[in-house]
Motif scaffolding. Sequence first.
Motif, PDB file in Angstrom:
ATOM      1  N   HIS A 115       0.869  -1.181   0.000  1.00 37.46           N
ATOM      2  CA  HIS A 115       0.000   0.000   0.000  1.00 37.46           C
ATOM      3  C   HIS A 115       0.904   1.229   0.000  1.00 37.46           C
ATOM      4  CE1 HIS A 115      -2.726   3.029   1.706  1.00 37.46           C
ATOM      5  NE2 HIS A 115      -3.748   2.195   1.581  1.00 37.46           N
ATOM      6  N   ASP A 116       0.476   2.281  -0.655  1.00 39.63           N
ATOM      7  CA  ASP A 116       1.339   3.456  -0.783  1.00 39.63           C
ATOM      8  C   ASP A 116       1.681   4.089   0.557  1.00 39.63           C
ATOM      9  OD1 ASP A 116       2.608   4.714  -3.095  1.00 39.63           O
ATOM     10  OD2 ASP A 116       1.657   6.559  -2.397  1.00 39.63           O
ATOM     11  N   ALA A 117       0.887   3.801   1.591  1.00 42.50           N
ATOM     12  CA  ALA A 117       1.187   4.337   2.922  1.00 42.50           C
ATOM     13  C   ALA A 117       2.443   3.720   3.515  1.00 42.50           C
ATOM     14  CB  ALA A 117       0.004   4.115   3.871  1.00 42.50           C
ATOM     15  N   ASN A 118       2.916   2.606   2.946  1.00 46.39           N
ATOM     16  CA  ASN A 118       4.184   2.034   3.385  1.00 46.39           C
ATOM     17  C   ASN A 118       5.239   2.121   2.283  1.00 46.39           C
ATOM     18  OD1 ASN A 118       5.612   0.931   5.584  1.00 46.39           O
ATOM     19  ND2 ASN A 118       5.480  -1.141   4.738  1.00 46.39           N
ATOM     20  N   VAL A 119       5.001   3.030   1.344  1.00 45.76           N
ATOM     21  CA  VAL A 119       5.956   3.304   0.269  1.00 45.76           C
ATOM     22  C   VAL A 119       6.331   4.777   0.257  1.00 45.76           C
ATOM     23  CG1 VAL A 119       6.312   3.331  -2.241  1.00 45.76           C
ATOM     24  CG2 VAL A 119       5.141   1.389  -1.176  1.00 45.76           C
ATOM     25  N   ARG A 120       5.327   5.632   0.005  1.00 46.09           N
ATOM     26  CA  ARG A 120       5.628   7.048  -0.226  1.00 46.09           C
ATOM     27  C   ARG A 120       6.278   7.738   0.971  1.00 46.09           C
ATOM     28  NH1 ARG A 120       6.281   6.619  -4.968  1.00 46.09           N
ATOM     29  NH2 ARG A 120       4.458   5.279  -4.863  1.00 46.09           N
ATOM     30  N   PRO A 121       5.855   7.473   2.221  1.00 49.27           N
ATOM     31  CA  PRO A 121       6.542   8.139   3.335  1.00 49.27           C
ATOM     32  C   PRO A 121       8.045   7.856   3.357  1.00 49.27           C
ATOM     33  CG  PRO A 121       4.482   7.189   4.096  1.00 49.27           C
ATOM     34  CD  PRO A 121       4.692   6.686   2.702  1.00 49.27           C
ATOM     35  N   TRP A 122       8.428   6.621   3.013  1.00 47.78           N
ATOM     36  CA  TRP A 122       9.841   6.252   3.021  1.00 47.78           C
ATOM     37  C   TRP A 122      10.575   6.822   1.821  1.00 47.78           C
ATOM     38  CZ3 TRP A 122      10.454   4.937   7.694  1.00 47.78           C
ATOM     39  CH2 TRP A 122       9.459   4.230   8.373  1.00 47.78           C
ATOM     40  N   VAL A 123       9.930   6.803   0.660  1.00 47.94           N
ATOM     41  CA  VAL A 123      10.536   7.385  -0.541  1.00 47.94           C
ATOM     42  C   VAL A 123      10.787   8.878  -0.340  1.00 47.94           C
ATOM     43  CG1 VAL A 123      10.109   7.963  -2.974  1.00 47.94           C
ATOM     44  CG2 VAL A 123       9.563   5.664  -2.114  1.00 47.94           C
ATOM     45  N   GLN A 124       9.804   9.575   0.182  1.00 53.90           N
ATOM     46  CA  GLN A 124       9.941  11.018   0.363  1.00 53.90           C
ATOM     47  C   GLN A 124      10.939  11.364   1.463  1.00 53.90           C
ATOM     48  OE1 GLN A 124       5.802  11.881   0.953  1.00 53.90           O
ATOM     49  NE2 GLN A 124       5.340  11.910  -1.246  1.00 53.90           N
ATOM     50  N   TYR A 358      -5.111   2.371  -3.249  1.00 54.62           N
ATOM     51  CA  TYR A 358      -3.836   2.943  -2.791  1.00 54.62           C
ATOM     52  C   TYR A 358      -2.654   1.989  -2.954  1.00 54.62           C
ATOM     53  CZ  TYR A 358      -6.052   7.165  -1.014  1.00 54.62           C
ATOM     54  OH  TYR A 358      -6.732   8.361  -0.925  1.00 54.62           O
ATOM     55  N   ALA A 359      -2.891   0.784  -3.445  1.00 52.82           N
ATOM     56  CA  ALA A 359      -1.778  -0.120  -3.756  1.00 52.82           C
ATOM     57  C   ALA A 359      -1.365   0.140  -5.202  1.00 52.82           C
ATOM     58  CB  ALA A 359      -2.188  -1.569  -3.544  1.00 52.82           C
ATOM     59  N   ILE A 360      -0.992   1.363  -5.470  1.00 50.36           N
ATOM     60  CA  ILE A 360      -0.770   1.808  -6.850  1.00 50.36           C
ATOM     61  C   ILE A 360       0.421   1.097  -7.477  1.00 50.36           C
ATOM     62  CG2 ILE A 360       0.672   3.793  -6.206  1.00 50.36           C
ATOM     63  CD1 ILE A 360      -2.126   3.832  -8.832  1.00 50.36           C
ATOM     64  N   GLU A 361       1.476   0.852  -6.707  1.00 48.12           N
ATOM     65  CA  GLU A 361       2.637   0.148  -7.248  1.00 48.12           C
ATOM     66  C   GLU A 361       2.277  -1.285  -7.604  1.00 48.12           C
ATOM     67  OE1 GLU A 361       5.368   1.562  -8.036  1.00 48.12           O
ATOM     68  OE2 GLU A 361       5.222   3.481  -6.967  1.00 48.12           O
ATOM     69  N   THR A 362       1.474  -1.922  -6.779  1.00 47.36           N
ATOM     70  CA  THR A 362       1.050  -3.301  -7.038  1.00 47.36           C
ATOM     71  C   THR A 362       0.221  -3.378  -8.302  1.00 47.36           C
ATOM     72  OG1 THR A 362       0.950  -3.613  -4.639  1.00 47.36           O
ATOM     73  CG2 THR A 362      -0.045  -5.320  -6.010  1.00 47.36           C
ATOM     74  N   SER A 363      -0.749  -2.490  -8.417  1.00 53.22           N
ATOM     75  CA  SER A 363      -1.623  -2.485  -9.583  1.00 53.22           C
ATOM     76  C   SER A 363      -0.821  -2.268 -10.868  1.00 53.22           C
ATOM     77  CB  SER A 363      -2.697  -1.396  -9.422  1.00 53.22           C
ATOM     78  OG  SER A 363      -3.625  -1.439 -10.486  1.00 53.22           O
ATOM     79  N   ARG A 364       0.091  -1.337 -10.831  1.00 55.96           N
ATOM     80  CA  ARG A 364       0.908  -1.076 -12.023  1.00 55.96           C
ATOM     81  C   ARG A 364       1.811  -2.262 -12.352  1.00 55.96           C
ATOM     82  NH1 ARG A 364       2.695   5.202 -10.606  1.00 55.96           N
ATOM     83  NH2 ARG A 364       0.659   6.162 -11.079  1.00 55.96           N
ATOM     84  N   TRP A 365       2.393  -2.886 -11.327  1.00 52.89           N
ATOM     85  CA  TRP A 365       3.293  -4.014 -11.545  1.00 52.89           C
ATOM     86  C   TRP A 365       2.547  -5.197 -12.162  1.00 52.89           C
ATOM     87  CZ3 TRP A 365       8.256  -3.567 -11.821  1.00 52.89           C
ATOM     88  CH2 TRP A 365       9.087  -4.686 -11.748  1.00 52.89           C
ATOM     89  N   LEU A 366       1.274  -5.327 -11.845  1.00 50.02           N
ATOM     90  CA  LEU A 366       0.451  -6.398 -12.421  1.00 50.02           C
ATOM     91  C   LEU A 366       0.017  -6.090 -13.848  1.00 50.02           C
ATOM     92  CD1 LEU A 366      -1.862  -7.205  -9.368  1.00 50.02           C
ATOM     93  CD2 LEU A 366      -0.108  -8.715 -10.325  1.00 50.02           C
ATOM     94  N   GLY A 367       0.247  -4.854 -14.290  1.00 50.62           N
ATOM     95  CA  GLY A 367      -0.188  -4.452 -15.617  1.00 50.62           C
ATOM     96  C   GLY A 367      -1.600  -3.905 -15.645  1.00 50.62           C
ATOM     97  N   LEU A 368      -2.134  -3.574 -14.478  1.00 52.65           N
ATOM     98  CA  LEU A 368      -3.503  -3.055 -14.387  1.00 52.65           C
ATOM     99  C   LEU A 368      -3.547  -1.537 -14.306  1.00 52.65           C
ATOM    100  CD1 LEU A 368      -4.947  -5.690 -11.881  1.00 52.65           C
ATOM    101  CD2 LEU A 368      -5.240  -5.619 -14.360  1.00 52.65           C
ATOM    102  N   GLY A 369      -2.392  -0.901 -14.476  1.00 46.46           N
ATOM    103  CA  GLY A 369      -2.352   0.553 -14.417  1.00 46.46           C
ATOM    104  C   GLY A 369      -2.837   1.068 -13.083  1.00 46.46           C
ATOM    105  N   ASP A 370      -3.497   2.208 -13.109  1.00 45.02           N
ATOM    106  CA  ASP A 370      -4.033   2.790 -11.882  1.00 45.02           C
ATOM    107  C   ASP A 370      -5.466   2.344 -11.613  1.00 45.02           C
ATOM    108  OD1 ASP A 370      -1.629   4.064 -11.952  1.00 45.02           O
ATOM    109  OD2 ASP A 370      -2.417   6.086 -12.202  1.00 45.02           O
TER     110      ASP A 370
END
Length: 401
Positions: A115-124, A358-370
């Motif tokens: 989920h982006d809540a465990n991605v974006r805070p760390w990336v930023q 909000y699992a945007i990275e997962t959706s994109r990695w699966l090829g489902l876009g946003d």
Amino acid sequence: MTYDVESVRARFPSLATGTAHFDGPGGSQVPAAVGDAVRDALTSSLANRGVVTAAERAADAIVQDARRAMADLLGAAPEGVVFGRSTTQLTYDFARTLARTWRPGDEVVVTRLDHDANVRPWVQAAEAVGAVVRWAAFDPATGELTAADVAEVLSERTRLVAVTAASNLIGTRTPVAEIAALAHERGALCYVDGVHLTAHHPVDVEALGADFFACSPYKFFGPHLGVVAGRPEVLAPLRPEKLLPSSDAVPERFELGTLPYELLAGCTAAVDFIAGLVESTGDRRARIEASLTAVGEHEDRLCGQVEAGLESLPGAVVWSRARSRTPTVLVTFADHAAADAYRYLAGLGVNAPAGSFYAIETSRWLGLGDTGGLRIGLAPYSTDAEVARLLDGLAGFLRSA
């Protein structure tokens, strides 16, 4: 051990509407006992925490009770339980605090499954201090994220590994204990997003080896707030930005402003509700484990029915394929938008939302876009009849579309 789903359902006022809720991954329904606890706290004699007046002591008791309840639920230390407005807010707070200990060139690991809540805070946070972000990818064909996938992006400069315990989009459970051990071998910390797992399976933070374990009570029958269970010895040296007069003790150091006492009372009630889902003996921790074990068996059985039914639907593609996962199914349909299925089902009183959640990275990695897909989430109050309604509704949608 008998799991009486009808007895469980009778304790949820909202289920009297007849709506079939497959939207639990976004937030569960709430039993009457939790609503009563929130109301009772709000209307009782309370003041800011203290030891002089009865109102002060009552507020302090609510906080301490909630810490013990969450510790029992998670297999954690009460003195490491931190409360906040949401899990997202708490993760941002910890990311900013931990980033103060990083140096340019240090590395932070995030995953494509989170989920982006465990991605974006760390990336930023990493970007702000010149740290490097390394990405661990899962296998889109199986939905699996292995410890080896994470090991590939670890180095001696790794300072933190952020990983989900279970994907909120496709349900995949990850080998958290193995991943945490790998992180610790390199002197790194492990921050685990347990939001989606905690509602479905017994959690033991100590056994997992998590330095931080985040969850959201509103996903398991409680009010809207966030919780992070941290190891007290890891929390002790961290210095978050805070108000000068506020407590410097752990865990209060990480809780900004006055806590929402009524929500904490509801949190305790939610944990007690879980402990009483089946008849069992022992202390609260033992009863929680018994209840969630029974819940898991119930939900997994229903999930099997959902998957078997989807296999018979023309053009249905199931994206939840991992061997170990929560009772969560993501499905798309050839030539039909998942969002249209969502709206069609809603007209039948069946709530199964569509999106990437909000699992945007997962959706994109699966090829489902946003866009994601239609997410079907089983809950302790789900029934065989509701699964039949869902599958009949999807069959009707595909015939009518």
